[in-house]
Write a protein that holds these residues in place. Structure first.
Motif, PDB file in Angstrom:
ATOM      1  N   TRP A   1       3.923   7.897  -0.543  1.00 39.71           N
ATOM      2  CA  TRP A   1       4.891   8.035  -0.881  1.00 39.71           C
ATOM      3  C   TRP A   1       5.693   8.581  -0.257  1.00 39.71           C
ATOM      4  CZ3 TRP A   1       2.827   4.179  -4.626  1.00 39.71           C
ATOM      5  CH2 TRP A   1       2.386   5.146  -5.268  1.00 39.71           C
ATOM      6  N   LYS A   2       6.015   8.984   0.097  1.00 43.46           N
ATOM      7  CA  LYS A   2       6.454   9.887   2.159  1.00 43.46           C
ATOM      8  C   LYS A   2       6.219   9.233   3.013  1.00 43.46           C
ATOM      9  CE  LYS A   2       6.898  14.511   0.270  1.00 43.46           C
ATOM     10  NZ  LYS A   2       6.103  16.144   0.879  1.00 43.46           N
ATOM     11  N   GLU A   3       5.086   8.308   3.676  1.00 42.89           N
ATOM     12  CA  GLU A   3       4.344   7.918   4.794  1.00 42.89           C
ATOM     13  C   GLU A   3       4.728   6.604   3.871  1.00 42.89           C
ATOM     14  OE1 GLU A   3       3.711   9.332   7.339  1.00 42.89           O
ATOM     15  OE2 GLU A   3       3.724  11.144   6.495  1.00 42.89           O
ATOM     16  N   VAL A   4       5.055   5.783   3.104  1.00 43.12           N
ATOM     17  CA  VAL A   4       5.337   4.622   2.485  1.00 43.12           C
ATOM     18  C   VAL A   4       6.434   4.556   2.883  1.00 43.12           C
ATOM     19  CG1 VAL A   4       5.760   2.697   0.802  1.00 43.12           C
ATOM     20  CG2 VAL A   4       3.290   4.282   1.356  1.00 43.12           C
ATOM     21  N   ALA A   5       7.448   5.887   2.649  1.00 42.92           N
ATOM     22  CA  ALA A   5       8.894   5.534   3.062  1.00 42.92           C
ATOM     23  C   ALA A   5       9.086   5.624   4.749  1.00 42.92           C
ATOM     24  CB  ALA A   5       9.974   6.328   2.406  1.00 42.92           C
ATOM     25  N   TYR A   6       8.539   6.102   5.090  1.00 42.06           N
ATOM     26  CA  TYR A   6       8.342   6.357   6.822  1.00 42.06           C
ATOM     27  C   TYR A   6       8.103   4.895   6.927  1.00 42.06           C
ATOM     28  CZ  TYR A   6       8.325   8.465  11.133  1.00 42.06           C
ATOM     29  OH  TYR A   6       8.291   8.756  12.699  1.00 42.06           O
ATOM     30  N   ALA A   7       6.838   4.289   6.881  1.00 42.46           N
ATOM     31  CA  ALA A   7       5.924   3.350   7.148  1.00 42.46           C
ATOM     32  C   ALA A   7       7.583   2.101   7.494  1.00 42.46           C
ATOM     33  CB  ALA A   7       5.721   2.880   6.666  1.00 42.46           C
ATOM     34  N   TYR A   8       8.054   2.135   5.554  1.00 45.22           N
ATOM     35  CA  TYR A   8       9.502   1.132   5.341  1.00 45.22           C
ATOM     36  C   TYR A   8      10.332   0.644   6.792  1.00 45.22           C
ATOM     37  CZ  TYR A   8      12.784  -1.083   3.577  1.00 45.22           C
ATOM     38  OH  TYR A   8      13.941  -2.331   2.611  1.00 45.22           O
ATOM     39  N   GLY A   9      10.967   2.171   6.620  1.00 43.45           N
ATOM     40  CA  GLY A   9      12.372   2.761   7.771  1.00 43.45           C
ATOM     41  C   GLY A   9      11.956   2.227   9.224  1.00 43.45           C
ATOM     42  N   ARG A  10      10.473   2.447   9.654  1.00 43.29           N
ATOM     43  CA  ARG A  10      10.400   2.180  11.056  1.00 43.29           C
ATOM     44  C   ARG A  10       9.830   1.015  10.800  1.00 43.29           C
ATOM     45  NH1 ARG A  10       6.268   1.275  14.082  1.00 43.29           N
ATOM     46  NH2 ARG A  10       6.606   2.088  15.818  1.00 43.29           N
ATOM     47  N   ASN A  11       9.623  -0.007  10.464  1.00 43.66           N
ATOM     48  CA  ASN A  11       9.808  -1.299  11.064  1.00 43.66           C
ATOM     49  C   ASN A  11      10.742  -2.237  10.132  1.00 43.66           C
ATOM     50  OD1 ASN A  11       6.748  -1.812  11.510  1.00 43.66           O
ATOM     51  ND2 ASN A  11       6.539  -1.014   9.350  1.00 43.66           N
ATOM     52  N   LEU A  12      11.568  -1.049  10.080  1.00 41.06           N
ATOM     53  CA  LEU A  12      13.063  -2.203   9.092  1.00 41.06           C
ATOM     54  C   LEU A  12      14.383  -1.439  10.033  1.00 41.06           C
ATOM     55  CD1 LEU A  12      14.455  -4.345   6.935  1.00 41.06           C
ATOM     56  CD2 LEU A  12      15.397  -2.106   6.480  1.00 41.06           C
ATOM     57  N   GLY A  13      13.933  -0.308  10.678  1.00 39.87           N
ATOM     58  CA  GLY A  13      14.261  -0.299  12.000  1.00 39.87           C
ATOM     59  C   GLY A  13      14.437  -1.313  13.222  1.00 39.87           C
ATOM     60  N   ILE A  14      13.210  -0.906  13.649  1.00 41.12           N
ATOM     61  CA  ILE A  14      12.789  -2.081  14.648  1.00 41.12           C
ATOM     62  C   ILE A  14      13.547  -3.874  14.212  1.00 41.12           C
ATOM     63  CG2 ILE A  14      11.057  -2.845  15.760  1.00 41.12           C
ATOM     64  CD1 ILE A  14       9.286  -0.403  15.150  1.00 41.12           C
TER      65      ILE A  14
ATOM     66  N   ALA B   1       6.979  -4.653   7.283  1.00 43.40           N
ATOM     67  CA  ALA B   1       8.472  -3.794   6.506  1.00 43.40           C
ATOM     68  C   ALA B   1       7.813  -3.934   5.122  1.00 43.40           C
ATOM     69  CB  ALA B   1       9.405  -3.817   6.304  1.00 43.40           C
ATOM     70  N   LEU B   2       8.062  -5.065   4.664  1.00 39.73           N
ATOM     71  CA  LEU B   2       7.571  -6.143   3.071  1.00 39.73           C
ATOM     72  C   LEU B   2       6.015  -5.608   2.657  1.00 39.73           C
ATOM     73  CD1 LEU B   2       9.108  -9.437   3.557  1.00 39.73           C
ATOM     74  CD2 LEU B   2       9.483  -7.611   1.978  1.00 39.73           C
ATOM     75  N   GLU B   3       5.345  -5.794   3.072  1.00 41.21           N
ATOM     76  CA  GLU B   3       3.577  -5.586   3.368  1.00 41.21           C
ATOM     77  C   GLU B   3       3.803  -4.291   3.170  1.00 41.21           C
ATOM     78  OE1 GLU B   3       1.028  -6.216   6.246  1.00 41.21           O
ATOM     79  OE2 GLU B   3       1.408  -8.468   6.555  1.00 41.21           O
ATOM     80  N   THR B   4       4.820  -3.704   3.555  1.00 38.34           N
ATOM     81  CA  THR B   4       4.399  -1.662   2.915  1.00 38.34           C
ATOM     82  C   THR B   4       4.861  -1.340   1.989  1.00 38.34           C
ATOM     83  OG1 THR B   4       5.013  -1.376   5.268  1.00 38.34           O
ATOM     84  CG2 THR B   4       5.100   0.534   3.502  1.00 38.34           C
ATOM     85  N   LEU B   5       5.241  -1.744   1.637  1.00 37.13           N
ATOM     86  CA  LEU B   5       6.650  -2.434  -0.023  1.00 37.13           C
ATOM     87  C   LEU B   5       5.572  -2.140  -1.517  1.00 37.13           C
ATOM     88  CD1 LEU B   5      10.399  -3.646   0.680  1.00 37.13           C
ATOM     89  CD2 LEU B   5       9.252  -1.165   0.074  1.00 37.13           C
ATOM     90  N   GLN B   6       4.866  -2.954  -1.118  1.00 33.21           N
ATOM     91  CA  GLN B   6       3.735  -3.478  -1.751  1.00 33.21           C
ATOM     92  C   GLN B   6       2.699  -2.593  -2.343  1.00 33.21           C
ATOM     93  OE1 GLN B   6       4.268  -6.648  -2.544  1.00 33.21           O
ATOM     94  NE2 GLN B   6       5.931  -6.559  -1.176  1.00 33.21           N
ATOM     95  N   HIS B   7       2.764  -1.042  -1.127  1.00 28.94           N
ATOM     96  CA  HIS B   7       2.788   0.224  -1.796  1.00 28.94           C
ATOM     97  C   HIS B   7       2.874   0.640  -3.105  1.00 28.94           C
ATOM     98  CE1 HIS B   7      -1.088   0.363   1.053  1.00 28.94           C
ATOM     99  NE2 HIS B   7       0.101  -0.043   2.237  1.00 28.94           N
ATOM    100  N   LEU B   8       4.192   0.811  -3.844  1.00 28.47           N
ATOM    101  CA  LEU B   8       5.485   0.640  -4.206  1.00 28.47           C
ATOM    102  C   LEU B   8       4.997  -0.024  -5.253  1.00 28.47           C
ATOM    103  CD1 LEU B   8       8.472   1.170  -2.764  1.00 28.47           C
ATOM    104  CD2 LEU B   8       6.782   3.119  -3.115  1.00 28.47           C
ATOM    105  N   PRO B   9       5.040   0.853  -6.988  1.00 29.07           N
ATOM    106  CA  PRO B   9       4.964   0.281  -8.384  1.00 29.07           C
ATOM    107  C   PRO B   9       6.308  -1.087  -8.567  1.00 29.07           C
ATOM    108  CG  PRO B   9       5.696   2.246  -8.646  1.00 29.07           C
ATOM    109  CD  PRO B   9       5.238   2.188  -7.043  1.00 29.07           C
ATOM    110  N   GLU B  10       5.784  -2.320  -9.162  1.00 31.38           N
ATOM    111  CA  GLU B  10       6.805  -2.890  -9.004  1.00 31.38           C
ATOM    112  C   GLU B  10       8.046  -2.578  -9.955  1.00 31.38           C
ATOM    113  OE1 GLU B  10       5.869  -6.927 -10.597  1.00 31.38           O
ATOM    114  OE2 GLU B  10       3.891  -7.843  -9.574  1.00 31.38           O
ATOM    115  N   SER B  11       9.138  -2.624  -9.700  1.00 29.24           N
ATOM    116  CA  SER B  11      10.517  -1.989  -9.920  1.00 29.24           C
ATOM    117  C   SER B  11      12.025  -3.399  -9.756  1.00 29.24           C
ATOM    118  CB  SER B  11      10.094  -0.810  -9.984  1.00 29.24           C
ATOM    119  OG  SER B  11      10.888  -0.449  -8.331  1.00 29.24           O
ATOM    120  N   GLU B  12      12.721  -2.740  -9.594  1.00 30.58           N
ATOM    121  CA  GLU B  12      14.332  -3.234  -9.401  1.00 30.58           C
ATOM    122  C   GLU B  12      14.464  -2.085  -8.069  1.00 30.58           C
ATOM    123  OE1 GLU B  12      18.782  -2.958 -11.293  1.00 30.58           O
ATOM    124  OE2 GLU B  12      17.134  -3.472 -12.467  1.00 30.58           O
TER     125      GLU B  12
END
Length: 247
Positions: free
Chosen positions: A120-133, A219-230
């Motif tokens: 989950w830490k790596e998912v968050a890191y990858a999401y933030g990096r791609n969103l930041g760029i 970034a959106l692809e990375t989020l698919q590793h997370l369970p569906e949620s609000e």
């Protein structure tokens, strides 16, 4: 607070008179007060971090401060390289933003109570990096597309600082004369205006926006590793808004 501190310092480095349509801190109070104000915020942020009691988060965010400074130095001293491959391979303009958002996102997961595994830490890191760029690429597009009223600062600010961002680098592929302007950092009279014209007559802006969309998609692809949620849905909406923003 760290972000605001970086903006105060940026306005000194950039000699910016405006920030979101209002007088910048250096313009209103002078460079010394702006720098000291930024330093004060960094001190308060560091004190707040220490009270969290999470050594990993303290280390992450402390390293962000170092990365922000390194990013500014690299941006100021970057030597132009042939071809727009620079945009894809090592986008200097977005690097500080991506590091800030990547490590900030990872820190949020740690503070959220995750104690098992690094996924989950790596998912968050990858999401933030791609969103930041993606955010910074859109910012560079707006520097060419939007007027002062929308941005709260004059257009072409990067060129006046001698910085060749995505649109200019892509324009170089279509207009060889852009290379000489980049090499001398747009220092001669008329260079900024000529560079903006070359960008307008190229596909540089469109290609930079497409690149921003590509990073947003990652970034959106990375989020698919997370369970569906609000919460995941909110992050997906945030990502889409970053690409569509006009200011």
């Amino acid at each position: 607070m760290i972000h605001v501190a970086s903006l105060l310092h940026d306005d000194v480095i950039d000699r910016a008179d405006l920030r979101r349509g209002a007088r910048s801190a250096p313009a209103a109070f002078g460079n010394k007060y702006a720098i000291l104000g930024g330093d004060f915020l960094l001190g308060r942020a560091s004190a707040a971090l220490s009270r969290l009691g999470e050594s990993e988060v303290v280390e992450l965010i402390a390293s962000v401060i170092t990365n922000l400074v390194e990013g500014e130095i690299l941006q100021m001293n970057k030597v132009a390289q042939q071809g727009a491959a620079l945009v894809n391979a090592s986008y200097v303009g977005g690097d500080s933003w991506s590091i800030l958002m990547a490590k900030g996102s990872r820190a949020a997961v740690v503070l959220g109570g995750v104690r098992e595994g690094e996924l989950w830490k790596e998912v968050a890191y990858a999401y933030g990096r791609n969103l930041g760029i993606a955010f910074q690429l859109v910012d560079d597009v707006l520097d060419y597309e939007s007027g002062e009223a929308a941005l709260g600062k004059p257009g072409g600010a990067d060129l006046r600082l001698g910085l060749a961002t995505g649109p200019a680098l892509y324009a170089w592929e279509e207009h060889a004369e852009m290379g000489a302007l980049i090499a001398r950092k747009f220092e001669k009279e008329g260079d900024v205006e000529l560079a903006r014209d070359l960008v307008r007559r190229s596909s540089g802006v469109e290609r930079t926006r497409e690149l921003a969309s590509a990073y947003a998609d990652k970034a959106l692809e990375t989020l698919q590793h997370l369970p569906e949620s609000e919460a995941r849905g909110a992050l997906e909406v945030l990502t889409e808004r970053v690409v569509r923003r006009t200011w």
